[in-house]
Design an enzyme around this catalytic site. Structure first.
Site, PDB file in Angstrom:
ATOM      1  N   GLU A  71       0.817  -1.224   0.000  1.00  0.00           N
ATOM      2  CA  GLU A  71       0.000   0.000   0.000  1.00  0.00           C
ATOM      3  C   GLU A  71       0.841   1.261   0.000  1.00  0.00           C
ATOM      4  O   GLU A  71       0.518   2.244  -0.667  1.00  0.00           O
ATOM      5  CB  GLU A  71      -0.927   0.011   1.213  1.00  0.00           C
ATOM      6  CG  GLU A  71      -1.722   1.320   1.306  1.00  0.00           C
ATOM      7  CD  GLU A  71      -2.764   1.338   2.399  1.00  0.00           C
ATOM      8  OE1 GLU A  71      -2.730   0.454   3.284  1.00  0.00           O
ATOM      9  OE2 GLU A  71      -3.634   2.218   2.335  1.00  0.00           O
ATOM     10  N   ASP A  89      -0.689  -5.168   2.943  1.00  0.00           N
ATOM     11  CA  ASP A  89      -1.110  -3.963   3.649  1.00  0.00           C
ATOM     12  C   ASP A  89      -0.461  -4.000   5.025  1.00  0.00           C
ATOM     13  O   ASP A  89      -0.827  -4.841   5.847  1.00  0.00           O
ATOM     14  CB  ASP A  89      -2.637  -3.899   3.765  1.00  0.00           C
ATOM     15  CG  ASP A  89      -3.098  -2.548   4.290  1.00  0.00           C
ATOM     16  OD1 ASP A  89      -4.269  -2.200   4.095  1.00  0.00           O
ATOM     17  OD2 ASP A  89      -2.285  -1.828   4.908  1.00  0.00           O
ATOM     18  N   ILE A  91      -0.500  -2.030   7.717  1.00  0.00           N
ATOM     19  CA  ILE A  91      -1.481  -1.831   8.790  1.00  0.00           C
ATOM     20  C   ILE A  91      -2.835  -1.595   8.122  1.00  0.00           C
ATOM     21  O   ILE A  91      -3.095  -0.516   7.582  1.00  0.00           O
ATOM     22  CB  ILE A  91      -1.129  -0.644   9.703  1.00  0.00           C
ATOM     23  CG1 ILE A  91       0.261  -0.817  10.345  1.00  0.00           C
ATOM     24  CG2 ILE A  91      -2.200  -0.498  10.803  1.00  0.00           C
ATOM     25  CD1 ILE A  91       0.686   0.318  11.261  1.00  0.00           C
ATOM     26  N   ASP A  92      -3.651  -2.639   8.138  1.00  0.00           N
ATOM     27  CA  ASP A  92      -5.004  -2.480   7.583  1.00  0.00           C
ATOM     28  C   ASP A  92      -5.926  -2.131   8.754  1.00  0.00           C
ATOM     29  O   ASP A  92      -6.064  -2.918   9.689  1.00  0.00           O
ATOM     30  CB  ASP A  92      -5.455  -3.768   6.897  1.00  0.00           C
ATOM     31  CG  ASP A  92      -6.714  -3.542   6.094  1.00  0.00           C
ATOM     32  OD1 ASP A  92      -6.831  -2.482   5.456  1.00  0.00           O
ATOM     33  OD2 ASP A  92      -7.599  -4.409   6.124  1.00  0.00           O
ATOM     34  N   THR A  94      -5.802   1.521   9.609  1.00  0.00           N
ATOM     35  CA  THR A  94      -4.940   2.582  10.140  1.00  0.00           C
ATOM     36  C   THR A  94      -5.704   3.573  11.000  1.00  0.00           C
ATOM     37  O   THR A  94      -5.214   4.024  12.038  1.00  0.00           O
ATOM     38  CB  THR A  94      -4.243   3.323   8.983  1.00  0.00           C
ATOM     39  OG1 THR A  94      -3.422   2.393   8.256  1.00  0.00           O
ATOM     40  CG2 THR A  94      -3.385   4.474   9.472  1.00  0.00           C
ATOM     41  N   ASP A 242      -5.818  -4.736   0.537  1.00  0.00           N
ATOM     42  CA  ASP A 242      -6.787  -4.877   1.634  1.00  0.00           C
ATOM     43  C   ASP A 242      -7.440  -6.256   1.629  1.00  0.00           C
ATOM     44  O   ASP A 242      -7.876  -6.744   2.670  1.00  0.00           O
ATOM     45  CB  ASP A 242      -7.883  -3.818   1.493  1.00  0.00           C
ATOM     46  CG  ASP A 242      -7.378  -2.399   1.661  1.00  0.00           C
ATOM     47  OD1 ASP A 242      -7.663  -1.553   0.786  1.00  0.00           O
ATOM     48  OD2 ASP A 242      -6.680  -2.123   2.663  1.00  0.00           O
TER      49      ASP A 242
HETATM   50  C1  LIP Z   1      -8.714   0.598   5.030  1.00  0.00           C
HETATM   51  C2  LIP Z   1      -9.545  -0.534   4.462  1.00  0.00           C
HETATM   52  C3  LIP Z   1     -11.028  -0.265   4.637  1.00  0.00           C
HETATM   53  C4  LIP Z   1     -11.395   1.034   3.957  1.00  0.00           C
HETATM   54  C5  LIP Z   1     -10.598   2.187   4.547  1.00  0.00           C
HETATM   55  C6  LIP Z   1      -9.089   1.926   4.431  1.00  0.00           C
HETATM   56  P1  LIP Z   1      -6.149   1.066   5.484  1.00  0.00           P
HETATM   57  O1  LIP Z   1      -7.373   0.310   4.737  1.00  0.00           O
HETATM   58  O2  LIP Z   1      -9.218  -1.725   5.121  1.00  0.00           O
HETATM   59  O3  LIP Z   1     -11.779  -1.320   4.088  1.00  0.00           O
HETATM   60  O4  LIP Z   1     -12.768   1.278   4.133  1.00  0.00           O
HETATM   61  O5  LIP Z   1     -10.903   3.382   3.837  1.00  0.00           O
HETATM   62  O6  LIP Z   1      -8.739   1.956   3.071  1.00  0.00           O
HETATM   63  O7  LIP Z   1      -6.061   2.400   4.807  1.00  0.00           O
HETATM   64  O8  LIP Z   1      -6.478   1.174   6.918  1.00  0.00           O
HETATM   65  O9  LIP Z   1      -4.945   0.214   5.203  1.00  0.00           O
END
Ligand code: LIP
Length: 304
Positions: A71, A89, A91-92, A94, A242
């Site tokens: 990412e 990713d 940190i999914d 964040t 993601d």
């Molecule tokens: C998140 C995604 C989530 C989306 C958020 C964000 P991140 O990823 O997991 O589904 O709705 O906008 O993109 O940015 O925390 O890695």
């Protein structure tokens, strides 16, 4: 895929996930350098970048010929090829991480021929590790780092129920959605109209779902569907990093990923529009079609 040692890759990704998890726990969200991408809610932190750098270093050392899509280093327009590709990713979730809300994870996927082949998703705050290898099932291990059961953790096959009940209609379903970071324009209008219709009473044209849930992480939403704790997950706007790992885990738990726009049963990994349903002895295709009916002639569109 036959000449790849997926078990070895899986084991490597677990080791990297635990190392990254320690890094995430040591990073204090309140004093992180936070930047933003699209807008003020599209947050990125120094921890996101540092974790991805660690992951990239470990994986490029172990598998120097594999491609890497992350990412924080992704360049718009870069396509995922058929070559073995780590899709990461760091940190999914964040936003949750920044707020100290313990629903965030590292998502480590391997795609081969653009199909998720290995998935590892780890939430270090809850010490929950979701794993899968294509063709070998999906699992949840809880408490390995906390020393549960001698440090092995409690490992369960997914879905958690040994006899998953059939999927019913939307009015019997718990549905996961995300608001995402795009808060204006056509895609936002489509999403909010569908959210409203999902929840409304049937007399007003609604689907009367049991409720909506947002874990704040696509990967954790998909893993909860794989576990059978959620029935459906719908999102447009998230990315391949993601969903890649969670997609492998969900598929191995008997789930299905269709397009978040009606009519496409086999979305591309980087389509950015997903509709996932849990494993069940029956009702999957019917529920997907019912959900597509709620979307109607609305369409989400995203650049890849
Ligand atoms: C998140 C995604 C989530 C989306 C958020 C964000 P991140 O990823 O997991 O589904 O709705 O906008 O993109 O940015 O925390 O890695």
């Amino acid at each position: 895929m036959a000449d790849l040692n997926l078990q070895e890759i899986h084991d490597t990704l677990i080791s990297v996930a635990h190392e990254a998890g320690r890094m995430m726990l040591e990073a204090n969200p309140t004093d992180l350098d936070k930047g933003t991408k699209l807008n003020s809610v599209d947050i990125v932190t120094e921890a996101d970048k540092a974790v991805e750098a660690l992951v990239s270093s470990r994986l490029s050392s172990a598998y120097p010929t594999f491609a890497f899509v992350g990412e924080e280093t992704y360049k718009p327009g870069v396509q995922i090829t058929a070559a073995p590709t780590f899709i990461v990713d760091p940190i999914d979730g964040t936003t949750n991480f920044v707020h100290g809300f313990p629903s965030a994870c590292i998502s480590l996927g391997l795609a081969v021929d653009r199909i998720p082949a290995v998935g590892v998703v780890y939430n270090p705050w809850r010490d929950e590790l979701y794993t899968a290898i294509r063709g070998k099932g999906a699992f949840l291990t809880v408490g390995a780092n906390w020393g549960v059961e001698g440090g092995k953790g409690r490992k369960s096959k997914l879905p958690l129920s040994k006899n998953p009940i059939p999927l019913g209609t939307l009015d019997q379903s718990l549905v996961s959605i995300e608001w995402g970071s795009q808060r204006d324009g056509v895609n936002y209008e489509v999403k909010t109209e569908v959210f409203k219709k999902l929840c409304a009473v049937k007399e007003n044209g609604g689907a009367m779902v049991h409720s909506l849930r947002s874990l704040g992480s696509a990967a954790l939403n998909i893993c909860a569907v794989a576990a059978g704790q959620l029935d459906v997950y719908w999102e447009g706007g998230c990315w391949a990093w993601d969903v890649c790992a969670g997609w492998c885990i969900l598929s191995e738990a008997g789930g299905i990923v269709a397009s978040g726009n009606p009519g496409d049963w086999e979305p591309e990994l980087d389509s950015r529009k997903y509709l996932a349903v849990r494993g069940a002895p029956s009702g999957q295709k019917e529920l997907i079609e019912e959900f597509w009916g709620v979307i109607g002639d609305r369409r989400m569109e995203y650049e890849t």
